[in-house]
Structures are given as C-alpha cells and as structure tokens.
Scaffold this active site. Structure first.
Site, PDB file in Angstrom:
ATOM      1  N   CYS A 159      71.180  18.599   0.363  1.00  0.00           N
ATOM      2  CA  CYS A 159      71.436  17.525  -0.495  1.00  0.00           C
ATOM      3  C   CYS A 159      71.089  17.676  -1.942  1.00  0.00           C
ATOM      4  O   CYS A 159      71.627  17.805  -2.892  1.00  0.00           O
ATOM      5  CB  CYS A 159      71.068  16.148   0.104  1.00  0.00           C
ATOM      6  SG  CYS A 159      71.843  15.584   1.265  1.00  0.00           S
TER       7      CYS A 159
ATOM      8  N   ALA B  62      53.501  18.356  -4.810  1.00  0.00           N
ATOM      9  CA  ALA B  62      53.681  19.525  -5.454  1.00  0.00           C
ATOM     10  C   ALA B  62      53.723  20.518  -4.474  1.00  0.00           C
ATOM     11  O   ALA B  62      52.944  20.432  -3.307  1.00  0.00           O
ATOM     12  CB  ALA B  62      52.521  19.980  -6.568  1.00  0.00           C
TER      13      ALA B  62
ATOM     14  N   GLU C 128      75.470   6.936   1.614  1.00  0.00           N
ATOM     15  CA  GLU C 128      74.338   7.023   2.526  1.00  0.00           C
ATOM     16  C   GLU C 128      73.335   7.392   2.152  1.00  0.00           C
ATOM     17  O   GLU C 128      73.089   8.457   1.466  1.00  0.00           O
ATOM     18  CB  GLU C 128      74.985   7.768   3.664  1.00  0.00           C
ATOM     19  CG  GLU C 128      74.216   8.031   4.871  1.00  0.00           C
ATOM     20  CD  GLU C 128      73.721   6.655   5.709  1.00  0.00           C
ATOM     21  OE1 GLU C 128      74.999   6.076   5.754  1.00  0.00           O
ATOM     22  OE2 GLU C 128      72.764   6.390   5.601  1.00  0.00           O
ATOM     23  N   PHE C 129      72.051   6.956   2.370  1.00  0.00           N
ATOM     24  CA  PHE C 129      71.006   7.412   1.780  1.00  0.00           C
ATOM     25  C   PHE C 129      69.849   7.746   2.780  1.00  0.00           C
ATOM     26  O   PHE C 129      68.719   8.192   2.471  1.00  0.00           O
ATOM     27  CB  PHE C 129      70.011   6.361   1.185  1.00  0.00           C
ATOM     28  CG  PHE C 129      71.117   5.519  -0.120  1.00  0.00           C
ATOM     29  CD1 PHE C 129      71.048   6.477  -1.156  1.00  0.00           C
ATOM     30  CD2 PHE C 129      71.533   4.560   0.255  1.00  0.00           C
ATOM     31  CE1 PHE C 129      71.963   5.705  -2.151  1.00  0.00           C
ATOM     32  CE2 PHE C 129      72.410   4.077  -0.642  1.00  0.00           C
ATOM     33  CZ  PHE C 129      72.790   4.554  -1.849  1.00  0.00           C
ATOM     34  N   LEU C 130      70.196   8.379   4.057  1.00  0.00           N
ATOM     35  CA  LEU C 130      69.571   8.688   5.055  1.00  0.00           C
ATOM     36  C   LEU C 130      68.752  10.122   4.761  1.00  0.00           C
ATOM     37  O   LEU C 130      69.320  10.857   3.953  1.00  0.00           O
ATOM     38  CB  LEU C 130      70.191   8.838   6.486  1.00  0.00           C
ATOM     39  CG  LEU C 130      71.430   9.967   6.659  1.00  0.00           C
ATOM     40  CD1 LEU C 130      70.593  11.208   7.085  1.00  0.00           C
ATOM     41  CD2 LEU C 130      72.073   9.600   7.777  1.00  0.00           C
TER      42      LEU C 130
ATOM     43  N   THR D 233      80.187  17.841   1.276  1.00  0.00           N
ATOM     44  CA  THR D 233      80.589  18.087   0.193  1.00  0.00           C
ATOM     45  C   THR D 233      79.829  19.195  -0.415  1.00  0.00           C
ATOM     46  O   THR D 233      78.744  19.137  -1.237  1.00  0.00           O
ATOM     47  CB  THR D 233      80.528  17.081  -0.804  1.00  0.00           C
ATOM     48  OG1 THR D 233      79.171  16.148  -0.748  1.00  0.00           O
ATOM     49  CG2 THR D 233      81.635  16.000  -0.384  1.00  0.00           C
TER      50      THR D 233
ATOM     51  N   LEU E 220      55.700  12.939  -4.881  1.00  0.00           N
ATOM     52  CA  LEU E 220      54.946  13.563  -5.791  1.00  0.00           C
ATOM     53  C   LEU E 220      54.112  14.426  -5.119  1.00  0.00           C
ATOM     54  O   LEU E 220      52.839  14.869  -5.511  1.00  0.00           O
ATOM     55  CB  LEU E 220      53.838  12.480  -6.480  1.00  0.00           C
ATOM     56  CG  LEU E 220      54.562  11.555  -7.592  1.00  0.00           C
ATOM     57  CD1 LEU E 220      53.380  10.790  -8.489  1.00  0.00           C
ATOM     58  CD2 LEU E 220      55.469  12.464  -8.541  1.00  0.00           C
TER      59      LEU E 220
ATOM     60  N   GLY F 110      64.596  21.584  -1.086  1.00  0.00           N
ATOM     61  CA  GLY F 110      65.691  22.245  -0.819  1.00  0.00           C
ATOM     62  C   GLY F 110      66.506  21.349   0.130  1.00  0.00           C
ATOM     63  O   GLY F 110      66.407  20.162  -0.076  1.00  0.00           O
TER      64      GLY F 110
ATOM     65  N   LYS G 230      62.384  21.148   5.585  1.00  0.00           N
ATOM     66  CA  LYS G 230      61.404  20.011   5.860  1.00  0.00           C
ATOM     67  C   LYS G 230      60.871  20.036   7.046  1.00  0.00           C
ATOM     68  O   LYS G 230      62.042  20.468   7.985  1.00  0.00           O
ATOM     69  CB  LYS G 230      62.016  18.910   4.994  1.00  0.00           C
ATOM     70  CG  LYS G 230      63.200  18.156   5.924  1.00  0.00           C
ATOM     71  CD  LYS G 230      63.765  17.007   5.105  1.00  0.00           C
ATOM     72  CE  LYS G 230      62.964  15.673   5.584  1.00  0.00           C
ATOM     73  NZ  LYS G 230      63.898  14.598   5.046  1.00  0.00           N
TER      74      LYS G 230
HETATM   75  C1  UDX Z   1      67.790  13.551   0.523  1.00  0.00           C
HETATM   76  C2  UDX Z   1      67.350  12.126   0.063  1.00  0.00           C
HETATM   77  O1  UDX Z   1      65.908  11.793   0.364  1.00  0.00           O
HETATM   78  C3  UDX Z   1      68.307  11.075   0.886  1.00  0.00           C
HETATM   79  O2  UDX Z   1      68.185   9.800   0.323  1.00  0.00           O
HETATM   80  C4  UDX Z   1      69.685  11.662   0.680  1.00  0.00           C
HETATM   81  O3  UDX Z   1      70.327  10.762   1.522  1.00  0.00           O
HETATM   82  C5  UDX Z   1      69.840  12.951   1.113  1.00  0.00           C
HETATM   83  O4  UDX Z   1      69.010  13.875   0.397  1.00  0.00           O
HETATM   84  P1  UDX Z   1      66.952  14.934   2.463  1.00  0.00           P
HETATM   85  O5  UDX Z   1      67.577  16.060   2.036  1.00  0.00           O
HETATM   86  O6  UDX Z   1      66.857  14.799   4.088  1.00  0.00           O
HETATM   87  O7  UDX Z   1      67.118  13.638   1.747  1.00  0.00           O
HETATM   88  O8  UDX Z   1      65.127  15.284   2.269  1.00  0.00           O
HETATM   89  P2  UDX Z   1      63.940  14.658   1.289  1.00  0.00           P
HETATM   90  O9  UDX Z   1      63.032  13.895   2.331  1.00  0.00           O
HETATM   91  O10 UDX Z   1      64.656  13.837   0.141  1.00  0.00           O
HETATM   92  O11 UDX Z   1      63.295  15.935   0.832  1.00  0.00           O
HETATM   93  C6  UDX Z   1      64.268  16.987  -0.047  1.00  0.00           C
HETATM   94  C7  UDX Z   1      63.204  18.135  -0.214  1.00  0.00           C
HETATM   95  O12 UDX Z   1      62.119  17.711  -1.176  1.00  0.00           O
HETATM   96  C8  UDX Z   1      62.640  18.840   0.785  1.00  0.00           C
HETATM   97  O13 UDX Z   1      62.774  20.357   0.830  1.00  0.00           O
HETATM   98  C9  UDX Z   1      61.030  18.478   0.929  1.00  0.00           C
HETATM   99  O14 UDX Z   1      60.124  19.307   1.490  1.00  0.00           O
HETATM  100  C10 UDX Z   1      60.732  18.273  -0.728  1.00  0.00           C
HETATM  101  N1  UDX Z   1      59.837  17.472  -1.230  1.00  0.00           N
HETATM  102  C11 UDX Z   1      60.046  16.069  -0.874  1.00  0.00           C
HETATM  103  C12 UDX Z   1      58.899  17.906  -1.842  1.00  0.00           C
HETATM  104  O15 UDX Z   1      58.688  19.213  -2.365  1.00  0.00           O
HETATM  105  N2  UDX Z   1      57.995  17.216  -2.367  1.00  0.00           N
HETATM  106  C13 UDX Z   1      57.878  15.832  -2.277  1.00  0.00           C
HETATM  107  O16 UDX Z   1      57.191  14.934  -2.532  1.00  0.00           O
HETATM  108  C14 UDX Z   1      58.861  15.134  -1.501  1.00  0.00           C
END
Ligand code: UDX
Length: 437
Positions: free
Chosen positions: A264, A256, A148-150, A85, A254, A261, A327
C-alpha cells in the site's frame, strides 16, 4: 443483506468473512481458482491473525460462500469491489486493469437498484469515471466509494471495528439510497458509535490516499531525523518518545528503521504523485518524492552499516536476516524492506540466509537466489552478522546469550530499534541500531 465481494485478496477475503459475521449473506468472487478452493474449504489463502477462525465461523453459519463465477452475484443487492490496484510496470501510476474489469464483468449481473461499492484504493476521479460508464450500461445501478483503512496483521479487528466509515456517494436520490444501504451493511458498528463521513466521490478517494501519504510522511520524517541523529550522536528513539508526547504529534508511526514497504504505502504515494501530475497539481505533492527517497535511502543505509560492521567488505560474509515480511504478523513480502536489503547484500557478495515465521514461501518465490531457513536457530548458526529487519515478537524476545552461542561473530544490526542495546552489549555483542549512538 445479500452482498457480493469481488476480489478475495488481503482486503476482500477478510471483508467477505467479516460481512458474514455481521449477519449478511455473502458471496465472494475471485478469478484465482486456488484461492477459491482454499476459501471454500474454510482455509485462509494467506496468513492473517484471526482470519481462519473468522472464516470457520462464517462458513459454519452457512452465510458465506466463494466462487470463480461472476454470474453467482446476480442475486446480491450490494457489491463490494475489493480488487488490487498495483503500481504499473515501469511507471508510478496505479494499474486499474482489475478495477475496470471488475466493473465491466459485474455490469451484466446487476439487479434493479443494485449498489456497487468500490473499496479498492484508486486515483481520484476513478469513481466518477466508472459511475459515468455504468450510468449508460446499467442506469438502474448506483456507484459508491467506501475506502478501506485496514492494516495487514490487524485486518480482522480493523474491518469489524473500524475508526470511521467514509462513504463517497453521488448527489440526489441515488446518493441517499447508497447511504442507507451502507448504513444497513454497517449497522452494528454504527450503533456502537463508529463515526461515518458522507462525502462526494473525489473526497472519498482522496481521504484514502491522503491518509496513506500522511502515514508515509510521518515514517520518513522520523527516518530523516534518524539521519540527523546518526550525524550528531543523538538517539532517534528518545527523540520520537519526546516529540510524540505532544498530542498534536503523537508517538504512533514514529518508529525509525529500515522504512516502510508493503502493498500500500509505497505504491499509493507514487500513484498519488502521478495523478496529481495528470491534474496539473504536481507541485502540491513534490514533497512525496522526498518521502519516497528518504524511505529508499534507508535500505541502502542498512547495507552500508552492515558493510561497516563487517570491516568494510561484504564479500564472502555469512549474514542472517531476521524477517522477510514487510511487517510482523503478515506473510506479505510486497516491497519488503527486509528482502530488498537481503537481496542487495547478496548482490554485493555476501551469503545471506533469511528466516521468517510466516513469509518464507512468498519470499522464495520473489527472491529464489537467497537462502531460506525456517528454523531461527539454524538460520543463525555461524552467522558473521545478524540483521533484524522485521520486528516479529520471537525476534524481539531473542536471548542474546543463547544466540551468542550459535553465531560465529556477535554482531547485530537492529533495523527496527526494538532490542535493548544494553542487554545485548552486556552479553558481548556489537549492537548497532538505526539513528542511535
Ligand atoms: C497501510 C495503512 O496503515 C492502512 O490504513 C491502509 O489501509 C493500507 O496501508 P499496511 O500496509 O498494512 O497498512 O501497514 P502499516 O502498518 O501501515 O505499515 C506500513 C509499513 O510502515 C511497514 O513496512 C511498517 O514496518 C512501516 N512502519 C510503520 C515503520 O517503518 N515505522 C512506523 O512507525 C510504522
């Protein structure tokens, strides 16, 4: 149970293989023939740790197959809709084309008593709307929403051992049938103690968007604190450690840095704001506009910090960006902060070389104007500034003395605050973190 999975991307491919591992008979459907060919051959069409092994195991069991033909799902009792989506072009709202198409393509093949389970992240109200149209076209079928929360990079373990299950079901006997079918699907995890929450459609849809909004807010909160730390000389990493010791706050999410990105969080908070507007509740989510703005500001801040590190000009400067994926442990470059920064630097006159252990192919498709180099040492050779923007382990473990031998200038911007400043400074580097003195 005989199950179909519609949509075999980051979510569906893992879900299909995991369901087969749990003992179900699974057919995965996707319109992308290349993806189907890869999956049929037991190969993962994208990088996800543990997925190749899971696919191999599931294929060997004979319980997992893939096709581009929707008619193949007609013998399944339960269908998971796992299509994307994305954000609509030029708008904040979610593009529901694929979800709508999955439901309408599926309808002619629904057997008596079939259960259609949405897993895609959708605006609140979507499940109810789809259920109402299915009630006319296939009154014997039931819709459930099971978000889904993966996390990418941990998708296999998150799917096999989730924190919780959320079932959004209708009232009455159809709802009871959906709950018992989903209980059967997830019986192994449920027996292991994974909690499940049974709710109405709207609550299930909102659980997902609320969870992602909370995570995005947490990240932008600490990035806002990083701005204050930069203004006052404080250290945001120590601040996060200290506030995170309060169990009510917690240390996770937390970190920084260059911000969030991926496919999601950014689009989900925007779609949530758009939907709130449609519902006349936009005021409730105006804070998410600020969450988004803080996040986007991080990227320009990194560009400005780089300019400052390079004596005020980017023109003609050779910059190496470590990381392209949004990530680590992923090859996904959708809305990647690293690539967004790399492209801005290039636009402003720098020559940018990007390296990444897994994501260069995807990155090159999106940003052909950048230079890509797979080999880390070659990418670093003669750099006048190094930017660490995706925290892959190999970058975390870089030896400042060895790297110092190949770059032109020992200048590093740690956009994820994962390096030890003292070690890098002792090796003669100018080290700059985010929100750290
Ligand atoms: C996220 C949700 O965590 C997940 O539950 C949902 O199903 C889909 O969206 P995802 O997109 O795989 O998952 O990545 P996530 O691990 O949440 O990280 C998202 C972004 O946040 C990444 O770019 C990561 O680098 C950034 N991030 C994460 C930070 O900048 N700081 C943090 O402390 C944690």
């Amino acid at each position: 149970m005989r199950i179909s999975v519609i949509g075999c991307g980051y979510l569906g491919a893992v879900h299909a293989a995991a369901m087969a591992k749990l003992g179900h008979d699974v057919i995965g459907v996707d319109s992308d023939l290349r993806k189907i060919e890869e999956l049929q051959a037991g190969r993962a069409p994208f990088f996800e740790p543990g997925l190749p092994e899971l696919l191999e195991e599931a294929q060997a069991s004979g319980r997992l197959s893939f096709t581009s033909e929707m008619s193949a799902v007609s013998t399944a009792a339960l269908h998971f809709v796992c299509v994307g989506t994305p954000q609509r072009r030029g708008e904040n709202a979610a593009d529901l084309t694929y979800v709508n198409a999955a439901f309408s393509d599926l309808t002619p093949y629904l057997s008596e008593g079939a259960i259609v389970v949405g897993k895609s992240t959708v605006p609140v109200g979507t499940a109810g709307r789809l259920a109402a149209s299915l009630a006319e076209a296939a009154p014997h079928a039931t819709v459930a929403w099971n978000p889904e929360f993966l996390r990418e990079g941990h998708a296999v373990s998150d799917t096999l051992n989730p924190d919780r299950f959320v079932y959004g079901v209708p009232a009455g006997h159809q709802g009871l049938a959906a709950v018992s079918a989903l209980d059967e699907v997830y019986s192994a995890s449920l027996a292991g103690g994974t909690p499940r929450v049974v709710v109405d459609y709207a609550t299930a849809e909102l659980v997902k968007t609320a969870a992602n909004s909370f995570l995005a807010t947490k990240i932008s909160f600490i990035n806002a604190m990083a701005e204050l730390c930069e203004a006052s000389g404080a250290d945001v990493t120590l601040l996060a450690d200290a506030i995170g010791m309060d169990e009510r706050i917690g240390r996770k999410f937390l970190n920084a840095g260059v911000g969030f990105g991926g496919g999601c969080l950014p689009k989900d908070i925007r779609a949530f704001m758009a939907r709130a507007g449609e519902l006349g509740a936009d005021q409730a989510l105006t804070f998410l506009r600020e969450v988004d703005a803080i996040n986007m500001r991080r990227r320009s801040r990194v560009v400005e910090l780089t300019r400052a590190l390079l004596d005020g000009t980017l023109i003609g400067k050779r910059i190496t960006v470590l990381g392209a994926a949004f990530k680590p442990e992923s090859d996904d470059v959708r809305d990647s902060p690293a690539l967004s920064v790399a492209a801005q630097l290039q636009l402003q006159g720098a020559t940018v070389t990007v390296t990444d252990p897994q994501a260069l192919k995807n990155a090159a498709q999106r940003f052909p104007e950048l230079v890509f180099e797979q080999d880390t040492e070659l990418a670093l050779t003669n750099a006048e500034a190094v930017l660490l923007l995706t925290e892959w382990r190999e970058y975390r473990d870089l030896d400042p003395i060895a790297v110092g031998g190949v770059v032109k200038e020992k200048v590093i911007l740690d956009g994820r605050n994962i390096l030890q400043p003292t070690i890098w400074r002792e090796a003669g580097w100018t080290y700059k973190g985010i929100g750290r003195p």
